[in-house]
Design a protein around this motif. Structure first.
Motif, PDB file in Angstrom:
ATOM      1  N   THR A  76       0.842  -1.210   0.000  1.00 54.35           N
ATOM      2  CA  THR A  76       0.000   0.000   0.000  1.00 54.35           C
ATOM      3  C   THR A  76       0.871   1.251   0.000  1.00 54.35           C
ATOM      4  O   THR A  76       0.579   2.238  -0.715  1.00 54.35           O
ATOM      5  CB  THR A  76      -0.914  -0.006   1.236  1.00 54.35           C
ATOM      6  OG1 THR A  76      -1.733  -1.195   1.222  1.00 54.35           O
ATOM      7  CG2 THR A  76      -1.808   1.218   1.241  1.00 54.35           C
ATOM      8  N   ALA A  77       1.952   1.222   0.772  1.00 56.16           N
ATOM      9  CA  ALA A  77       2.867   2.369   0.795  1.00 56.16           C
ATOM     10  C   ALA A  77       3.530   2.563  -0.564  1.00 56.16           C
ATOM     11  O   ALA A  77       3.716   3.700  -1.029  1.00 56.16           O
ATOM     12  CB  ALA A  77       3.927   2.160   1.871  1.00 56.16           C
ATOM     13  N   THR A  80       1.067   4.145  -2.834  1.00 58.34           N
ATOM     14  CA  THR A  80       0.913   5.555  -2.468  1.00 58.34           C
ATOM     15  C   THR A  80       2.037   6.388  -3.066  1.00 58.34           C
ATOM     16  O   THR A  80       1.821   7.526  -3.506  1.00 58.34           O
ATOM     17  CB  THR A  80       0.903   5.701  -0.939  1.00 58.34           C
ATOM     18  OG1 THR A  80      -0.174   4.921  -0.392  1.00 58.34           O
ATOM     19  CG2 THR A  80       0.724   7.147  -0.541  1.00 58.34           C
ATOM     20  N   LYS A  81       3.217   5.820  -3.156  1.00 57.66           N
ATOM     21  CA  LYS A  81       4.364   6.528  -3.723  1.00 57.66           C
ATOM     22  C   LYS A  81       4.436   6.393  -5.249  1.00 57.66           C
ATOM     23  O   LYS A  81       5.356   6.914  -5.877  1.00 57.66           O
ATOM     24  CB  LYS A  81       5.661   6.003  -3.117  1.00 57.66           C
ATOM     25  CG  LYS A  81       5.803   6.341  -1.646  1.00 57.66           C
ATOM     26  CD  LYS A  81       7.133   5.832  -1.102  1.00 57.66           C
ATOM     27  CE  LYS A  81       7.305   6.218   0.376  1.00 57.66           C
ATOM     28  NZ  LYS A  81       8.602   5.758   0.918  1.00 57.66           N
ATOM     29  N   GLU A  84       4.329   1.218  -8.706  1.00 63.36           N
ATOM     30  CA  GLU A  84       3.424   0.095  -8.950  1.00 63.36           C
ATOM     31  C   GLU A  84       4.196  -1.201  -9.194  1.00 63.36           C
ATOM     32  O   GLU A  84       3.725  -2.283  -8.850  1.00 63.36           O
ATOM     33  CB  GLU A  84       2.540   0.406 -10.159  1.00 63.36           C
ATOM     34  CG  GLU A  84       1.453  -0.648 -10.375  1.00 63.36           C
ATOM     35  CD  GLU A  84       0.455  -0.220 -11.430  1.00 63.36           C
ATOM     36  OE1 GLU A  84      -0.283  -1.107 -11.905  1.00 63.36           O
ATOM     37  OE2 GLU A  84       0.397   0.972 -11.755  1.00 63.36           O
TER      38      GLU A  84
END
Length: 228
Positions: A76-77, A80-81, A84
């Motif tokens: 998930t982090a 978020t950054k 992918e």
């Protein structure tokens, strides 16, 4: 003819085998019980091993869940950054771990079912073993009692009869000896002067041979001189 002889021989062999087993039934039973006890002990170890393996599977399952949670957080982090590609690698690892998780849960279910079944088998076997052990003790006691019956019914019975007769004669002789001793003592007392004197004194004829408490007290009072 040959068939009849073969059947007869097999019948005699069976009878001989059965007679041998009957003669040695108690030691045979004892050995069978020992074999059964050993099998139950092996089954107990199998249950213990299964329980230990299930505990290891549970610990491994918890480790897998922790890794999945950690990877999900990190994926998930990464998303978020905007990374992918890294998030996809994490997703692939998560998918692999989830398959491991499902396999572990299935293994735990199988372990639980097997352990419960094994425990039930061992409990039933232990109950049957205890019943057999009680039966063996009873069989041994019965066998010894039957041996005693045979011994008593044979020469042992005559020995018991002889012993009882000897005891009866001994008691009779002892009783006669006691009566004889008492009679002799009475006759001796009757002929001795001292014995006759004692008998007369006890009958109240003449002064008593022994002093009573009243006699002693009166003698003591007579020694006291009244004050002038």
């Amino acid at each position: 003819m040959f068939k009849l002889i073969s059947t007869l021989l097999r019948g005699r062999a069976h009878d001989a085998e059965q007679a041998f087993a009957d003669r040695h039934a108690v030691p045979l039973l004892a050995q069978q019980i020992r074999d059964a006890a050993q099998s139950i002990q092996t089954a107990r170890r199998s249950v213990a091993v299964a329980i230990a393996q299930n505990e290891q599977e549970k610990a491994q399952h918890q480790t897998i869940l922790s890794r999945i949670a950690d990877l999900e957080t990190r994926a998930t982090a990464a998303l978020t950054k905007g990374n992918e590609g890294l998030a996809r690698e994490a997703a692939e690892a998560i998918a692999f771990l989830e398959a491991e998780r499902d396999a572990s849960e299935q293994a735990q279910s199988q372990f639980t079912t097997s352990i419960a079944k094994l425990k039930g088998i061992v409990r039933d076997a232990e109950a049957r073993l205890q019943a057999l052990q009680r039966g063996e003790r009873l069989a041994r006691a019965t066998q010894e009692a039957q041996k005693l019956d045979v011994a008593v019914a044979g020469p042992g019975l005559a020995t018991l009869d002889d012993a009882e007769e000897t005891l009866a004669r001994l008691r009779l002789r002892q009783s006669q000896n006691e009566l004889t001793a008492a009679a002799l003592k009475e006759m001796e007392s009757a002929t001795r002067p001292a014995g006759i004197i004692e008998k007369l004194a006890n009958a109240g004829c003449g002064a008593p041979l022994t002093s009573s408490a009243d006699d002693v007290l009166a003698r003591l009072k007579s020694r006291i001189t009244p004050a002038a």
